[in-house]
Design a protein around this motif. Structure first.
Motif, PDB file in Angstrom:
ATOM      1  N   PHE A  43      20.122  12.867  96.932  1.00 32.03           N
ATOM      2  CA  PHE A  43      19.389  11.991  97.844  1.00 32.03           C
ATOM      3  C   PHE A  43      18.145  12.678  98.404  1.00 32.03           C
ATOM      4  O   PHE A  43      17.148  12.017  98.693  1.00 32.03           O
ATOM      5  CB  PHE A  43      20.303  11.524  98.976  1.00 32.03           C
ATOM      6  N   GLN A  44      18.190  13.993  98.566  1.00 29.45           N
ATOM      7  CA  GLN A  44      17.010  14.711  99.038  1.00 29.45           C
ATOM      8  C   GLN A  44      15.908  14.719  97.982  1.00 29.45           C
ATOM      9  O   GLN A  44      14.727  14.563  98.308  1.00 29.45           O
ATOM     10  CB  GLN A  44      17.387  16.153  99.405  1.00 29.45           C
ATOM     11  N   THR A  45      16.265  14.900  96.734  1.00 26.73           N
ATOM     12  CA  THR A  45      15.263  14.940  95.664  1.00 26.73           C
ATOM     13  C   THR A  45      14.774  13.555  95.265  1.00 26.73           C
ATOM     14  O   THR A  45      13.759  13.442  94.589  1.00 26.73           O
ATOM     15  CB  THR A  45      15.843  15.648  94.436  1.00 26.73           C
ATOM     16  N   HIS A  46      15.478  12.503  95.697  1.00 27.03           N
ATOM     17  CA  HIS A  46      15.073  11.132  95.361  1.00 27.03           C
ATOM     18  C   HIS A  46      14.908  10.284  96.622  1.00 27.03           C
ATOM     19  O   HIS A  46      15.136   9.081  96.597  1.00 27.03           O
ATOM     20  CB  HIS A  46      16.099  10.474  94.439  1.00 27.03           C
ATOM     21  N   ARG A  47      14.502  10.926  97.709  1.00 28.27           N
ATOM     22  CA  ARG A  47      14.391  10.179  98.964  1.00 28.27           C
ATOM     23  C   ARG A  47      13.210   9.223  98.983  1.00 28.27           C
ATOM     24  O   ARG A  47      13.158   8.318  99.817  1.00 28.27           O
ATOM     25  CB  ARG A  47      14.274  11.161 100.132  1.00 28.27           C
ATOM     26  N   ASP A  48      12.240   9.386  98.089  1.00 27.43           N
ATOM     27  CA  ASP A  48      11.051   8.529  98.082  1.00 27.43           C
ATOM     28  C   ASP A  48      11.132   7.431  97.032  1.00 27.43           C
ATOM     29  O   ASP A  48      10.145   6.724  96.816  1.00 27.43           O
ATOM     30  CB  ASP A  48       9.795   9.383  97.822  1.00 27.43           C
ATOM     31  N   THR A  49      12.255   7.284  96.361  1.00 23.89           N
ATOM     32  CA  THR A  49      12.363   6.304  95.279  1.00 23.89           C
ATOM     33  C   THR A  49      12.933   4.965  95.734  1.00 23.89           C
ATOM     34  O   THR A  49      13.014   4.034  94.939  1.00 23.89           O
ATOM     35  CB  THR A  49      13.243   6.858  94.156  1.00 23.89           C
ATOM     36  N   GLY A  50      13.341   4.852  96.996  1.00 18.39           N
ATOM     37  CA  GLY A  50      13.908   3.597  97.477  1.00 18.39           C
ATOM     38  C   GLY A  50      15.333   3.409  96.986  1.00 18.39           C
ATOM     39  O   GLY A  50      15.988   4.333  96.490  1.00 18.39           O
ATOM     40  N   THR A  51      15.832   2.193  97.096  1.00 15.33           N
ATOM     41  CA  THR A  51      17.195   1.881  96.672  1.00 15.33           C
ATOM     42  C   THR A  51      17.213   1.649  95.164  1.00 15.33           C
ATOM     43  O   THR A  51      16.551   0.749  94.660  1.00 15.33           O
ATOM     44  CB  THR A  51      17.718   0.632  97.391  1.00 15.33           C
TER      45      THR A  51
END
Length: 328
Positions: A43-51
């Motif tokens: 979730f930290q590495t993909h926090r900017d990708t939205g749901t």
């Protein structure tokens, strides 16, 4: 004392029965902590990708993993604490033991479906035969899982588990076969995706190593459970190993999702180490003197050629180096 308890007590050894379950729950709790760390990293590495679909999948797997841990803890607590010295309760199978097997089946076959979805994506532009074969294997395995759940809910005491060995052997055997098929399919699709770029080929090789290692880990756990069940059917060592199976599946899938992040961290660290040790031991004072010498050379060059603009090469190099460190 009931007849089932009378049949259990003469051959009951607490160390390799409920003691084995206690050790299995302890190791399972450690593996659950590892899955929490891997979920946090994802979730930290993909926090900017939205749901996204994979974020929802990670949340569902984490919830099922936490539920499975709660059920096996309740199972061990029921026997070792709530019914301490209650001999009659030791022979009966508590409801949480049966339900944890249902949750474990959902986790394992949920992970297989997620692997199938990734195989379908990787096979885009190629033949769809391979993902169809993997899909058929996964569907057939779900039928075996239903048979296992039915057999477990027919058992009332632990002595009935010995009569249901066929369900354990069949389920764990098909799970191992599915692991081999999924890992082989992913490795094949990645191997056929190699390009002429060495960096891309290196990343693909590392992903293949992750897939093989995680697939072997779950397969070995399944085979060890089968072997211990066949050799020692009267104790609970194979049940303690089965407690770990769901945790290993969750961690294997999360490790695959985070494989790119781990490989980038390793690559960035190696590049930094190679940069600093290109000429032996890194000496900061020499680096500072070299920078002062470059600045002096630029100043002299500007004095000789005042009409020519000097490019900020040193600033660009520093910026590039800082960006490389921030991406780690």
């Amino acid at each position: 004392m009931s007849s089932s308890a009378q049949g259990l007590i003469p051959q009951l050894n607490v160390e390799n029965t409920f003691g084995a379950l206690f050790i299995g729950v302890t190791i399972a709790a450690v593996l659950f902590g590892l899955s929490c760390v891997q979920s946090f990293v994802y979730f930290q590495t993909h926090r900017d990708t939205g749901t996204t679909f994979y974020k929802l999948a990670v949340i569902c797997l984490w919830i099922l993993d936490a539920l499975h841990l709660a059920l096996i803890i309740h199972c061990v607590y029921y026997y070792l604490v709530s019914n301490y010295a209650n001999v009659n309760a030791l022979a009966e199978i508590v409801w949480s033991f049966k339900l944890q097997i249902v949750v474990e089946v959902f986790i394992i076959y949920g992970v297989h479906i997620l692997y199938l979805q990734r195989i379908w994506i990787l096979s885009r532009g190629q033949s769809r035969t391979l993902p169809i074969i993997v899909g058929i294997v996964t569907i057939l395995n779900s039928g075996v899982a239903i048979a296992l759940i039915w057999a477990i809910y027919q058992c009332q005491v632990f002595s009935d588990l010995v009569k249901m060995e066929w369900a354990t052997f069949l389920t764990l055997g098909t799970i191992t076969f599915a692991d081999v098929v999924v890992a082989s399919s992913l490795c094949y699709l990645l191997a056929t995706s190699r390009t002429g770029f060495s960096s891309t080929n290196s990343l693909i090789t590392k992903l293949m190593v992750y897939i093989i290692n995680t697939g072997c880990l779950t397969s070995i756990c399944s085979m060890v459970a089968v072997i211990t069940c066949a050799i020692m059917p009267t104790n609970f060592i194979f049940l303690a190993i089965e407690f770990l199976l769901a945790k290993l599946y969750v961690n294997s899938f999360l490790a695959l999702l985070n494989a790119r992040h781990y490989t980038q961290v390793t690559t960035g660290t190696n590049n930094c180490y190679a940069f600093r040790n290109r000429h032996g031991v890194y000496r900061p004072e020499l680096h500072i003197k070299a920078s002062e010498y470059e600045l002096q050379a630029h100043a002299d060059d500007e004095a000789v050629h005042p009409s020519r603009s000097v490019k900020p090469q040193h600033s660009i190099a520093v910026t590039t180096e800082m960006n490389s460190f921030s991406s780690v």
